[in-house]
Design an enzyme around this catalytic site. Structure first.
Site, PDB file in Angstrom:
ATOM      1  N   GLU A  99       8.228   6.232  10.627  1.00 51.21           N
ATOM      2  CA  GLU A  99       6.934   5.604  10.944  1.00 51.21           C
ATOM      3  C   GLU A  99       7.069   4.439  11.908  1.00 51.21           C
ATOM      4  OE1 GLU A  99       4.924   4.792   7.240  1.00 51.21           O
ATOM      5  OE2 GLU A  99       4.915   6.908   6.697  1.00 51.21           O
ATOM      6  N   GLU A 140       6.791  15.973   4.312  1.00 51.10           N
ATOM      7  CA  GLU A 140       6.177  15.318   3.141  1.00 51.10           C
ATOM      8  C   GLU A 140       4.831  15.945   2.796  1.00 51.10           C
ATOM      9  OE1 GLU A 140       6.094  11.031   3.539  1.00 51.10           O
ATOM     10  OE2 GLU A 140       8.041  10.972   4.520  1.00 51.10           O
TER      11      GLU A 140
END
Ligand code: XIL
Length: 443
Positions: free
Chosen positions: A231, A357
């Site tokens: 991220e 994910e």
């Protein structure tokens, strides 16, 4: 008769006494020897027992697994809230129903993130086995907050004190089942120990290099792949370069940008990791950048440049969290065709991708929302299956009972939770498991 009672001569008596004496002495010697033998065997047994007892003692009290896992369980982690509990009903692991076992020649890798405590319930491992998972991803165990639990800036450099217990436990489950294992994640703005926030930039930079190098080399040969950086990009596809850092509540603003005065830390982290373990597949991982959009454009360009500059990177992890919780999580829904196009452009520059994910939020549980969840999951898994470079479809948690969304507020008003995963709280496969199963051509 009289003859037989004849009194023996003195010589005869002497002879008889001598024989008795010799026999007595021999018997005594044999008895003493026997006793000595028994003792020495007993004492050698005892010393072996003592030795093995010591070894057992070492195994049960001093080995990495038990000691550290005990420590792991004990230390908990306030900043990494553990999902409540695995549901308790002790149903036997369900057998797949209604689906014939299909004989496909090839199937894709279905993965699940896990935490060590999943395996306190034997149904976790049984379900992963039975439903053809073949990859475990570490949900939290390699994040600095976990590995550096209990340390501070003064003890950080003493790597003998780092905590490997949780990761070791997951690796041992994966190994005994022949599954792949994916490490997650070394460099992120979140889930760091609080002492990282108070360090001068130079020290923080040194600490990051030490962290990346130590963890990667520690698990070299044990992990198949690893998220090095997580991220790191803004919605506009910018790796948050120097100058824009301000202390805001925007959680995508990273301490790493601040310390390094820009996004150089991304490339450096990959270089450090590769130097520490050239055989490990190294991934950059991000969210809301699965389909073609500004963020995925930025990531694509960045990775292409990394490759052009010879920075070692193998793959790009697409988180693929789906759905929204207003004001907190705004993922929306990725269009499968657009995800396929995005995967294809990475394939064209020799970059692997993985769905890293996956989960999909459900707010109200109707037949139509549940079938929508199943349909979307299947369509996205089919995209991964069809892409030449997609290495796995990994789900963020195993059952709805352990999802990372369970701890957040608000929860759906029907009291059922967000049910984002492929198994219900009793480990029963849901409709979305079967659509994924079929899309991945699992046996
Ligand atoms: C989450 C874990 O699931 C939680 O247990 C933890 O408290 C916080 O992190 N994107 C990521 C993951 O890359 O590391 C996050 O995992 C979920 C979002």
């Amino acid at each position: 008769m009289v003859k037989s009672l004849r009194i023996p001569s003195f010589k005869q008596i002497q002879l008889i006494l001598l024989v008795i004496f010799i026999l007595g002495t021999l018997t005594a010697l044999v008895l003493i020897k026997k006793q000595t033998d028994t003792r020495s065997r007993a004492s050698s047994d005892t010393s072996q027992e003592a030795e093995s007892g010591l070894k057992t003692g070492n195994v049960s009290t001093g080995s990495d697994t038990t000691a550290s896992s005990g420590q792991y369980i004990q230390f908990g982690n306030p900043q990494l809230p553990q999902p409540t509990t695995i549901s308790t009903p002790a149903a036997t692991n369900p057998t797949p129903t209604a689906k014939p076992v299909q004989a496909f020649n090839a199937h894709a890798v279905l993965g699940s993130s896990v935490s060590p405590w999943y395996f306190n319930d034997s149904r976790s491992e049984a379900t992963l086995k039975q439903y053809h998972f073949s990859l475990l991803a570490m949900e939290n165990e390699l994040k600095p907050q976990m590995v550096l639990w209990g340390l501070d800036q003064n003890s950080f450099m003493d790597t003998s004190r780092w905590n490997w217990g949780g990761a070791d436990q997951e690796i041992s489950v994966a190994k005994r089942n022949g599954w792949q294992i994916h490490g997650h994640t070394l460099v992120w703005h979140s889930n760091n120990p609080t002492f990282f926030n108070n360090l001068p930039n130079d020290q923080l930079k040194t600490f990051l290099q030490t962290y990346v190098t130590t963890v990667t080399s520690h698990y070299c040969g044990q992990l198949d792949s690893l998220d090095v950086v997580n991220e790191a990009f803004g919605d506009d596809g910018n790796p948050l370069p120097s100058g824009i850092w301000t202390p805001t509540s925007d959680y995508s603003i990273s301490i790493w940008n601040k310390a390094f005065g820009g996004s150089d830390y991304i490339k450096l982290a990959f270089q450090w990791a590769h130097a520490a373990c050239p055989s490990m597949k190294l991934y950059l991982n991000d969210y809301n950048a699965e389909a073609m959009n500004s963020k995925s454009n930025g990531i694509y360009t960045y990775i292409k440049n990394m490759k052009a500059q010879g920075v070692p990177i193998d793959g790009y992890g697409m988180q693929l969290h789906q759905g929204n919780i207003s004001g907190q999580f705004e993922y929306g829904f990725a269009d499968p065709t657009s995800v396929a196009n995005n995967m294809k452009r990475f394939a064209d520059i020799g970059v692997l991708v993985r769905i890293s994910e996956y989960d999909q939020l459900v707010h109200d549980h109707t037949a139509s929302t549940l079938s929508d969840q199943a349909k979307k999951a299947g369509a996205l898994a089919a995209v991964c299956y069809a892409a030449s470079n997609c290495t796995s479809f990994t789900v963020w948690g195993l059952t709805d009972g352990v999802s990372w969304y369970n701890g957040i507020s608000p929860q759906p008003s029907d009291g059922k939770g967000y049910t984002p995963l492929l198994f219900d709280t009793n480990f029963n496969p849901k409709a979305n498991y079967w659509t994924v199963h079929d899309a991945l051509h699992l046996p």
